[in-house]
Design a protein around this motif. Sequence first.
Motif, short mmCIF file in Angstrom:
data_model
loop_
_atom_site.label_atom_id
_atom_site.label_comp_id
_atom_site.label_asym_id
_atom_site.label_seq_id
_atom_site.Cartn_x
_atom_site.Cartn_y
_atom_site.Cartn_z
N MET A 1 0.84 -1.18 0.00
CA MET A 1 0.00 0.00 0.00
C MET A 1 0.89 1.24 0.00
SD MET A 1 -2.76 1.32 2.86
CE MET A 1 -3.79 -0.09 2.66
N ASP A 2 0.54 2.18 -0.83
CA ASP A 2 1.27 3.44 -0.88
C ASP A 2 0.97 4.28 0.35
OD1 ASP A 2 2.37 2.89 -3.35
OD2 ASP A 2 0.71 3.80 -4.44
N ARG A 3 1.93 5.10 0.73
CA ARG A 3 1.74 6.02 1.86
C ARG A 3 1.99 7.43 1.31
NH1 ARG A 3 0.87 5.79 7.01
NH2 ARG A 3 1.70 7.32 8.42
N ILE A 4 1.05 8.34 1.56
CA ILE A 4 1.20 9.72 1.12
C ILE A 4 1.07 10.65 2.33
CG2 ILE A 4 0.42 9.28 -1.23
CD1 ILE A 4 -2.30 10.41 -0.48
N HIS A 5 1.74 11.79 2.22
CA HIS A 5 1.77 12.75 3.32
C HIS A 5 1.35 14.13 2.82
CE1 HIS A 5 4.10 9.79 5.56
NE2 HIS A 5 4.87 9.68 4.48
N TYR A 6 0.31 14.68 3.40
CA TYR A 6 -0.06 16.06 3.15
C TYR A 6 0.71 16.92 4.14
CZ TYR A 6 -4.01 14.40 0.39
OH TYR A 6 -4.79 13.81 -0.57
N ARG A 7 1.11 18.09 3.69
CA ARG A 7 1.82 19.05 4.55
C ARG A 7 1.08 20.38 4.51
NH1 ARG A 7 5.79 15.91 5.41
NH2 ARG A 7 7.23 14.92 4.00
N VAL A 8 1.05 21.07 5.65
CA VAL A 8 0.44 22.39 5.72
C VAL A 8 1.58 23.41 5.66
CG1 VAL A 8 -0.91 23.97 7.15
CG2 VAL A 8 -1.54 21.55 7.02
N VAL A 9 1.46 24.35 4.70
CA VAL A 9 2.54 25.31 4.46
C VAL A 9 1.96 26.69 4.19
CG1 VAL A 9 4.09 23.57 3.49
CG2 VAL A 9 2.55 24.80 1.98
N GLU A 10 2.78 27.72 4.38
CA GLU A 10 2.38 29.06 3.98
C GLU A 10 2.37 29.12 2.47
OE1 GLU A 10 3.78 32.56 6.29
OE2 GLU A 10 5.09 31.05 7.23
N HIS A 11 1.32 29.74 1.91
CA HIS A 11 1.21 29.79 0.46
C HIS A 11 0.25 30.88 0.02
CE1 HIS A 11 1.12 28.40 -3.66
NE2 HIS A 11 -0.18 28.26 -3.61
N ASP A 12 0.64 31.65 -0.97
CA ASP A 12 -0.23 32.62 -1.64
C ASP A 12 -0.87 33.60 -0.66
OD1 ASP A 12 -1.23 33.71 -3.97
OD2 ASP A 12 -2.98 32.37 -4.03
N GLY A 13 -0.09 34.07 0.30
CA GLY A 13 -0.58 35.05 1.26
C GLY A 13 -1.42 34.46 2.38
N GLY A 14 -1.46 33.14 2.48
CA GLY A 14 -2.22 32.46 3.53
C GLY A 14 -1.59 31.12 3.81
N TRP A 15 -2.43 30.13 3.97
CA TRP A 15 -1.98 28.77 4.26
C TRP A 15 -2.63 27.81 3.28
CZ3 TRP A 15 1.63 27.71 8.00
CH2 TRP A 15 1.95 28.78 8.85
N LEU A 34 -5.13 23.07 8.10
CA LEU A 34 -4.90 21.80 8.78
C LEU A 34 -6.19 20.98 8.86
CD1 LEU A 34 -2.98 19.94 10.28
CD2 LEU A 34 -3.45 21.26 12.37
N LYS A 35 -7.29 21.63 9.17
CA LYS A 35 -8.59 20.95 9.22
C LYS A 35 -8.95 20.38 7.85
CE LYS A 35 -13.45 21.64 10.36
NZ LYS A 35 -14.46 22.58 10.84
N ALA A 36 -8.75 21.16 6.80
CA ALA A 36 -9.04 20.71 5.44
C ALA A 36 -8.12 19.56 5.04
CB ALA A 36 -8.91 21.87 4.46
N ALA A 37 -6.85 19.64 5.39
CA ALA A 37 -5.89 18.59 5.06
C ALA A 37 -6.27 17.28 5.75
CB ALA A 37 -4.48 19.01 5.44
N ARG A 38 -6.67 17.36 7.00
CA ARG A 38 -7.09 16.15 7.72
C ARG A 38 -8.33 15.53 7.08
NH1 ARG A 38 -5.74 18.63 13.62
NH2 ARG A 38 -3.57 17.91 13.70
N HIS A 39 -9.24 16.36 6.63
CA HIS A 39 -10.44 15.86 5.96
C HIS A 39 -10.07 15.15 4.66
CE1 HIS A 39 -14.57 15.60 4.60
NE2 HIS A 39 -14.18 16.13 3.46
N VAL A 40 -9.20 15.76 3.87
CA VAL A 40 -8.78 15.17 2.59
C VAL A 40 -8.04 13.86 2.84
CG1 VAL A 40 -7.25 15.51 0.61
CG2 VAL A 40 -8.76 17.34 1.34
N ALA A 41 -7.16 13.82 3.84
CA ALA A 41 -6.43 12.59 4.15
C ALA A 41 -7.40 11.48 4.56
CB ALA A 41 -5.41 12.85 5.25
N GLN A 42 -8.40 11.82 5.34
CA GLN A 42 -9.40 10.84 5.76
C GLN A 42 -10.17 10.30 4.55
OE1 GLN A 42 -12.56 12.39 8.23
NE2 GLN A 42 -12.92 10.39 9.16
N GLN A 43 -10.50 11.17 3.61
CA GLN A 43 -11.24 10.76 2.42
C GLN A 43 -10.43 9.80 1.54
OE1 GLN A 43 -14.56 11.38 1.63
NE2 GLN A 43 -14.44 11.93 3.79
#
Length: 79
Positions: A1-15, A34-43
Amino acid sequence: MDRIHYRVVEHDGGWAYKLGDVFSEPFASREAALKAARHVAQQQHVPDNAATIEYQDAEGQWHTEFSAGDDRPDADVVT
């Protein structure tokens, strides 16, 4: 099984959250991204229907693959 990692970073004047070189839309706060990233990872863990997919790689070549729909990656958010 592949493992992928989302990262939260500063971008385009925000996050934003990021997977590889691809950024999400910008969020006003780190917490919102971070909340959005956790939701996407769960999906990522939710099985889907089997399908034939086509995509273009970075060199412009087209590929056709079969996705069983149950071969989901193990996804998480790295903070």
